[in-house]
Design an enzyme around this catalytic site. Structure first.
Site, mmCIF file in Angstrom:
data_model
loop_
_atom_site.group_PDB
_atom_site.id
_atom_site.type_symbol
_atom_site.label_atom_id
_atom_site.label_comp_id
_atom_site.label_asym_id
_atom_site.label_seq_id
_atom_site.Cartn_x
_atom_site.Cartn_y
_atom_site.Cartn_z
ATOM 1 N N ASP A 70 2.448 11.716 0.333
ATOM 2 C CA ASP A 70 2.300 10.284 0.545
ATOM 3 C C ASP A 70 1.522 9.715 -0.639
ATOM 4 O O ASP A 70 0.496 10.270 -1.076
ATOM 5 C CB ASP A 70 1.541 10.023 1.852
ATOM 6 C CG ASP A 70 1.472 8.559 2.207
ATOM 7 O OD1 ASP A 70 2.375 8.096 2.923
ATOM 8 O OD2 ASP A 70 0.507 7.892 1.768
ATOM 9 N N ASN A 126 0.420 -2.334 -4.235
ATOM 10 C CA ASN A 126 1.275 -3.501 -3.949
ATOM 11 C C ASN A 126 0.474 -4.792 -4.021
ATOM 12 O O ASN A 126 0.957 -5.801 -4.564
ATOM 13 C CB ASN A 126 1.893 -3.364 -2.556
ATOM 14 C CG ASN A 126 3.151 -2.503 -2.575
ATOM 15 O OD1 ASN A 126 3.807 -2.365 -3.601
ATOM 16 N ND2 ASN A 126 3.480 -1.914 -1.429
ATOM 17 N N ASP A 145 7.502 -0.774 -6.148
ATOM 18 C CA ASP A 145 8.836 -0.134 -6.147
ATOM 19 C C ASP A 145 9.007 0.736 -7.385
ATOM 20 O O ASP A 145 9.648 1.806 -7.323
ATOM 21 C CB ASP A 145 9.923 -1.205 -6.111
ATOM 22 C CG ASP A 145 9.980 -1.936 -4.777
ATOM 23 O OD1 ASP A 145 9.387 -1.419 -3.803
ATOM 24 O OD2 ASP A 145 10.634 -3.000 -4.714
ATOM 25 N N GLU A 189 6.066 4.897 1.638
ATOM 26 C CA GLU A 189 5.665 5.635 0.448
ATOM 27 C C GLU A 189 5.609 7.132 0.699
ATOM 28 O O GLU A 189 4.999 7.882 -0.070
ATOM 29 C CB GLU A 189 4.297 5.143 -0.032
ATOM 30 C CG GLU A 189 3.142 5.447 0.903
ATOM 31 C CD GLU A 189 2.925 4.377 1.959
ATOM 32 O OE1 GLU A 189 1.809 4.285 2.473
ATOM 33 O OE2 GLU A 189 3.885 3.631 2.261
#
Length: 551
Positions: free
Chosen positions: A417, A425, A434, A460
């Protein structure tokens, strides 16, 4: 001693007999065609007739003359029937003569007449009286009884009907075949006419001391005419190779060649294609007739039998399918060949069009298959990163679990992860987030084995299924991934971003023999990595499970 005129007459009759026998032998042994047996029987009957008549001339006693008169009548009675049958077989109108009852019916009157002739009791019904022609010898001068006239009318009827059949055939045949027919018709008319003259006015021909029947002598001329008709124009050899009706109505071109490779027949379609009438085709050499069709000539001269497609020059060119077939007799000797050709240009054009259509259709099918595979790939791929999705991973995990149980081999799971992904973000924007996810996916694909399965599990979070990998090997690889990725710089526009991930490792079968449970254990190990400060790899252990349970 036999008078000289009668002796000469008898010799001529013997010659007539010999000619008939010779010709009959040649026909029966050398040529095997419809009607041959009938004409052989006709000639044999004529030979008996001539020979019997000759013997009545030279025999000294009336008893001997009477015996040979009876033998002579065997030929006289049977010759008309055999000739009648030959005429119909020659003209190919003999279908109705195939039944035995019908054939036997034609022999009823001849057999009845022979019964009278060979019977002393009923002899007078055929001959009312017989006497020697002259005091010095010669044949019998006969007086006719009622049965004689019945037989005479019957014989004339058979000769007449046979002659009509031949004439009709003569009128219907092609020009090449017509050349042979006058010889055959003349072969009948000459003895037929002389016999009528003998019956009506025997004194008109004062060649001998007494009236005689010259019919047997006429058959010598008949034999010569038959020889010319048969061997001069090959009438029996080529009669007829193809029936006129079929030849004229068949839509294909038909050429008929004899054993010398001369074209002897061509139907209307063939004449139209060549642009020549039959008169300019019949009897010509193939090299002359087919000079504009060189491809056909090549196959014709070098192949006895062939089936091929040739192109005929023209505007536009035409394509013909040709079949060259040899004609064999019963001795398997080639008597000629038939060339059948028909225009297949439209069919070939249709085949080309169909081929183009099939190619277009195949292209469409290939495109559909490509789209199907693309859709199938999209159904199992994550659209953002291009790695497999959660749906595909679940199926792959079940398959690998079954294989490992079956083959008793290990496999491992690495679940990882991205650390502080929400912060990335929030700080750089979702577009840069992304970029980090795609960069991680690309990194994992580059550094995993071909047999490993990389999946985006959600958000993620990624999972790596490693077939045949032990827990130690999986941990070592996970640590390698972590260290390398940590150094990796992600370029998002002008921004340079670095990121880390935490990972958990679980292995089959030491941690669990269930794929679903194993995934949960790897997730617990991931949780332990995050709790321990992130950017690390943790292998599942019962301690990890207890720690998670307490928290």
């Amino acid at each position: 001693m036999i008078p000289t005129p009668w002796l000469i007459f008898a010799i001529i009759l013997f010659i007539s007999t010999a000619v008939a026998i010779t010709l009959a032998s040649i026909l029966i042994y050398r040529i095997q065609k419809p009607g041959i047996r009938s004409i052989f029987a006709t000639l044999a009957s004529l030979a008996v007739w001539s020979f019997g008549y000759a013997m009545t001339v030279i025999m000294p006693s009336e008893a001997d003359k009477l015996f040979w008169l009876r033998v002579e009548n065997v030929g006289i009675q049977l010759a008309p029937v055999f000739w009648f049958v030959f005429s119909f077989k020659y003209a190919h109108n003999d279908q109705w003569l195939t039944g035995k009852p019908i054939m036997l019916a034609f022999y009823f009157i001849p057999i009845a007449s022979l019964a009278c002739v060979f019977s002393d009791t009923f002899f007078h019904l055929y001959y009312t009286s017989t006497k020697v022609a002259t005091p010095t010898g010669g044949p019998f001068i006969i007086s006719r009884g009622p049965m004689y006239w019945v037989t005479l009318v019957y014989s004339y009827s058979l000769y007449t009907f046979g002659l009509i059949v031949l004439i009709r055939r003569f009128l219907r045949l092609r020009r090449f075949y017509r050349r042979q027919m006058p010889y055959l018709i003349a072969a009948v008319l000459i003895p037929f006419s002389l016999n009528i003259l003998y019956q009506v006015a025997p004194e008109v021909l004062p060649l001998l001391p007494a009236p005689v029947d010259l019919t047997p002598l006429a058959f010598t001329i008949t034999a010569v005419l038959l020889v010319v008709g048969i061997f001069g124009f090959h009438s029996i050899d080529v009669v007829p190779i193809a029936r006129d009706t079929v030849m004229e109505h068949i839509p294909e071109m038909v050429f008929v060649l004899d054993e010398k490779d001369r074209i002897i027949d061509a139907n209307a379609v063939a004449q139209k294609w060549l642009g020549k009438p039959l008169q300019e085709i019949s009897g010509r050499e193939p090299i002359e007739v087919f000079e504009k069709w060189p491809q056909l000539l090549q196959r014709f001269f070098f192949l006895e039998e062939a089936r091929d497609e040739i192109e005929i020059p023209g505007d536009p060119p035409r394509i013909l399918e040709t079949i060259i077939t040899p004609i064999h007799n019963r001795q398997q000797k080639i008597e000629g060949r038939v060339i059948l050709a028909y225009d297949i240009t439209d069919r070939k054009n249709l085949e080309k069009e169909l081929k183009r259509t099939n190619e277009t259709l195949q292209e469409q099918l290939d495109e559909n298959e490509r789209l199907r595979l693309q859709l199938q790939e999209q159904a199992i791929r994550d659209p953002l990163t291009g790695v497999f999705n959660r749906r595909y991973f679940a199926e792959a995990l079940d398959n690998e679990t079954a294989r490992s149980i079956r083959e008793k081999v290990p496999f491992s799971l690495i679940i990882l992860d991205v650390d502080h992904f929400k912060k990335t973000n929030d700080t750089y924007g979702h577009k840069c987030g992304d970029v980090v996810l795609r960069s991680l996916a690309e990194f994992l694909l580059q550094h995993t084995r071909r047999s490993d399965i990389v999946c985006r599990f959600g958000g993620e979070e990624f999972v790596i299924l490693m077939p045949d990998a032990s827990v130690e090997s999986a941990k070592e690889r996970a640590e390698f991934f972590r260290r390398e990725f940590m150094q990796h710089v992600h370029q998002c526009g002008e921004l340079e971003i670095k990121s880390t991930f935490s990972a958990g490792v679980a292995s089959f079968p030491i941690h669990s023999d269930s794929g679903e449970i194993l995934l949960g254990l790897a997730d617990q190990a991931l949780y332990e990595s995050k709790e321990a400060g992130r950017n690390r790899v943790t292998v599942y252990s019962p301690t990890t499970a207890i720690s998670n349970a307490k928290s």
